[in-house]
Design a protein around this motif. Structure first.
Motif, PDB file in Angstrom:
ATOM      1  N   ASP A 101     -10.513  10.238 -13.953  1.00  0.00           N
ATOM      2  CA  ASP A 101     -11.367   9.076 -13.707  1.00  0.00           C
ATOM      3  C   ASP A 101     -11.073   7.940 -14.675  1.00  0.00           C
ATOM      4  O   ASP A 101     -11.973   7.289 -15.206  1.00  0.00           O
ATOM      5  CB  ASP A 101     -12.857   9.445 -13.777  1.00  0.00           C
ATOM      6  N   VAL A 102      -9.808   7.702 -14.921  1.00  0.00           N
ATOM      7  CA  VAL A 102      -9.384   6.640 -15.830  1.00  0.00           C
ATOM      8  C   VAL A 102      -9.593   5.294 -15.152  1.00  0.00           C
ATOM      9  O   VAL A 102      -9.212   5.097 -14.004  1.00  0.00           O
ATOM     10  CB  VAL A 102      -7.898   6.823 -16.214  1.00  0.00           C
ATOM     11  N   ASP A 103     -10.210   4.380 -15.854  1.00  0.00           N
ATOM     12  CA  ASP A 103     -10.409   3.018 -15.362  1.00  0.00           C
ATOM     13  C   ASP A 103      -9.103   2.248 -15.588  1.00  0.00           C
ATOM     14  O   ASP A 103      -8.792   1.874 -16.716  1.00  0.00           O
ATOM     15  CB  ASP A 103     -11.562   2.361 -16.115  1.00  0.00           C
ATOM     16  N   VAL A 104      -8.340   2.045 -14.532  1.00  0.00           N
ATOM     17  CA  VAL A 104      -7.017   1.416 -14.677  1.00  0.00           C
ATOM     18  C   VAL A 104      -7.103  -0.022 -15.165  1.00  0.00           C
ATOM     19  O   VAL A 104      -6.124  -0.566 -15.660  1.00  0.00           O
ATOM     20  CB  VAL A 104      -6.199   1.486 -13.368  1.00  0.00           C
ATOM     21  N   PHE A 125      -4.755   1.664 -20.837  1.00  0.00           N
ATOM     22  CA  PHE A 125      -3.334   1.316 -20.777  1.00  0.00           C
ATOM     23  C   PHE A 125      -2.579   2.087 -21.841  1.00  0.00           C
ATOM     24  O   PHE A 125      -3.184   2.713 -22.719  1.00  0.00           O
ATOM     25  CB  PHE A 125      -3.144  -0.194 -20.981  1.00  0.00           C
ATOM     26  N   CYS A 126      -1.269   2.049 -21.776  1.00  0.00           N
ATOM     27  CA  CYS A 126      -0.418   2.685 -22.777  1.00  0.00           C
ATOM     28  C   CYS A 126       0.475   1.634 -23.421  1.00  0.00           C
ATOM     29  O   CYS A 126       0.885   0.676 -22.772  1.00  0.00           O
ATOM     30  CB  CYS A 126       0.460   3.759 -22.142  1.00  0.00           C
ATOM     31  N   LEU A 139       3.952   7.206 -27.392  1.00  0.00           N
ATOM     32  CA  LEU A 139       3.203   6.536 -26.338  1.00  0.00           C
ATOM     33  C   LEU A 139       1.729   6.647 -26.698  1.00  0.00           C
ATOM     34  O   LEU A 139       1.203   7.754 -26.854  1.00  0.00           O
ATOM     35  CB  LEU A 139       3.482   7.199 -24.998  1.00  0.00           C
ATOM     36  N   LEU A 140       1.061   5.497 -26.887  1.00  0.00           N
ATOM     37  CA  LEU A 140      -0.345   5.482 -27.278  1.00  0.00           C
ATOM     38  C   LEU A 140      -1.214   5.179 -26.069  1.00  0.00           C
ATOM     39  O   LEU A 140      -1.011   4.180 -25.379  1.00  0.00           O
ATOM     40  CB  LEU A 140      -0.587   4.433 -28.361  1.00  0.00           C
ATOM     41  N   TYR A 141      -2.169   6.050 -25.826  1.00  0.00           N
ATOM     42  CA  TYR A 141      -3.121   5.882 -24.735  1.00  0.00           C
ATOM     43  C   TYR A 141      -4.346   5.164 -25.300  1.00  0.00           C
ATOM     44  O   TYR A 141      -4.976   5.637 -26.246  1.00  0.00           O
ATOM     45  CB  TYR A 141      -3.495   7.250 -24.164  1.00  0.00           C
ATOM     46  N   CYS A 142      -4.665   3.998 -24.756  1.00  0.00           N
ATOM     47  CA  CYS A 142      -5.708   3.114 -25.289  1.00  0.00           C
ATOM     48  C   CYS A 142      -6.717   2.762 -24.199  1.00  0.00           C
ATOM     49  O   CYS A 142      -6.382   2.735 -23.020  1.00  0.00           O
ATOM     50  CB  CYS A 142      -5.085   1.819 -25.813  1.00  0.00           C
ATOM     51  N   CYS A 143      -7.944   2.466 -24.619  1.00  0.00           N
ATOM     52  CA  CYS A 143      -8.976   2.086 -23.662  1.00  0.00           C
ATOM     53  C   CYS A 143      -9.867   0.995 -24.267  1.00  0.00           C
ATOM     54  O   CYS A 143     -10.318   1.113 -25.407  1.00  0.00           O
ATOM     55  CB  CYS A 143      -9.809   3.296 -23.283  1.00  0.00           C
ATOM     56  N   ILE A 194     -11.252  -6.321 -32.057  1.00  0.00           N
ATOM     57  CA  ILE A 194     -10.739  -5.098 -31.422  1.00  0.00           C
ATOM     58  C   ILE A 194     -10.518  -5.328 -29.935  1.00  0.00           C
ATOM     59  O   ILE A 194     -11.420  -5.744 -29.213  1.00  0.00           O
ATOM     60  CB  ILE A 194     -11.707  -3.920 -31.645  1.00  0.00           C
ATOM     61  N   HIS A 195      -9.312  -5.034 -29.492  1.00  0.00           N
ATOM     62  CA  HIS A 195      -8.953  -5.142 -28.079  1.00  0.00           C
ATOM     63  C   HIS A 195      -9.182  -3.798 -27.372  1.00  0.00           C
ATOM     64  O   HIS A 195      -9.630  -3.758 -26.236  1.00  0.00           O
ATOM     65  CB  HIS A 195      -7.493  -5.574 -27.949  1.00  0.00           C
ATOM     66  N   ALA A 196      -8.852  -2.695 -28.055  1.00  0.00           N
ATOM     67  CA  ALA A 196      -8.989  -1.367 -27.457  1.00  0.00           C
ATOM     68  C   ALA A 196      -8.976  -0.308 -28.545  1.00  0.00           C
ATOM     69  O   ALA A 196      -8.550  -0.554 -29.669  1.00  0.00           O
ATOM     70  CB  ALA A 196      -7.848  -1.109 -26.480  1.00  0.00           C
ATOM     71  N   LYS A 197      -9.459   0.875 -28.181  1.00  0.00           N
ATOM     72  CA  LYS A 197      -9.435   2.036 -29.074  1.00  0.00           C
ATOM     73  C   LYS A 197      -8.271   2.926 -28.671  1.00  0.00           C
ATOM     74  O   LYS A 197      -8.023   3.138 -27.476  1.00  0.00           O
ATOM     75  CB  LYS A 197     -10.748   2.809 -28.936  1.00  0.00           C
ATOM     76  N   VAL A 198      -7.554   3.458 -29.642  1.00  0.00           N
ATOM     77  CA  VAL A 198      -6.482   4.413 -29.372  1.00  0.00           C
ATOM     78  C   VAL A 198      -7.124   5.787 -29.167  1.00  0.00           C
ATOM     79  O   VAL A 198      -7.826   6.284 -30.045  1.00  0.00           O
ATOM     80  CB  VAL A 198      -5.456   4.466 -30.525  1.00  0.00           C
ATOM     81  N   LEU A 199      -6.905   6.385 -27.988  1.00  0.00           N
ATOM     82  CA  LEU A 199      -7.504   7.676 -27.674  1.00  0.00           C
ATOM     83  C   LEU A 199      -6.558   8.841 -27.909  1.00  0.00           C
ATOM     84  O   LEU A 199      -6.994   9.974 -28.090  1.00  0.00           O
ATOM     85  CB  LEU A 199      -7.958   7.698 -26.213  1.00  0.00           C
TER      86      LEU A 199
END
Length: 112
Positions: A25-28, A32-33, A51-55, A100-105
């Motif tokens: 259920d990732v919100d595209v 982003f990566c 590869l960093l997965y960010c949200c 902050i633009h996004a958090k690295v998950l």
């Protein structure tokens, strides 16, 4: 192809997409990566070409890795609430939550 790790299994779909168990259920529009470069975050398991997965919509806590856009270039920082903390080794420290633009998950490393 299936790869098993301690927390998440990773598989590739027939059309080349990576499927990671636990990241459904990732919100595209919000997730982003990006590809990491540099040496500042090796103790997080992040190396050149990780590869960093960010949200963009995940809550950020003290000590989290975050992405800040600097001249349209994604740059990693460690978010710290305590403004007295100005350095943690070579890590960039950010106190301003508004930047902050996004958090690295998560980070993924692929070896050839």
């Amino acid at each position: 192809m299936n790869v098993e790790c301690t927390q998440h299994s990773i598989s590739a779909s027939y059309d080349g997409h990576l499927l990671i168990t636990g990241f459904q259920d990732v919100d595209v529009d919000a997730c982003f990566c990006i590809v990491a470069y540099g040496h500042r975050y090796h103790d997080y398991g992040i190396a050149d070409d990780s590869l960093l997965y960010c949200c963009k919509t995940r809550a950020v806590s003290d000590g989290d890795l975050v992405v800040v856009m600097e001249e349209n270039v994604p740059t990693l920082y460690q978010y710290r609430k305590n403004k007295k903390i100005t350095q943690d080794g070579e890590k960039r420290i950010l106190h301003d939550r508004k930047r902050i633009h996004a958090k690295v998950l998560g980070s993924f490393n692929f070896f050839h």
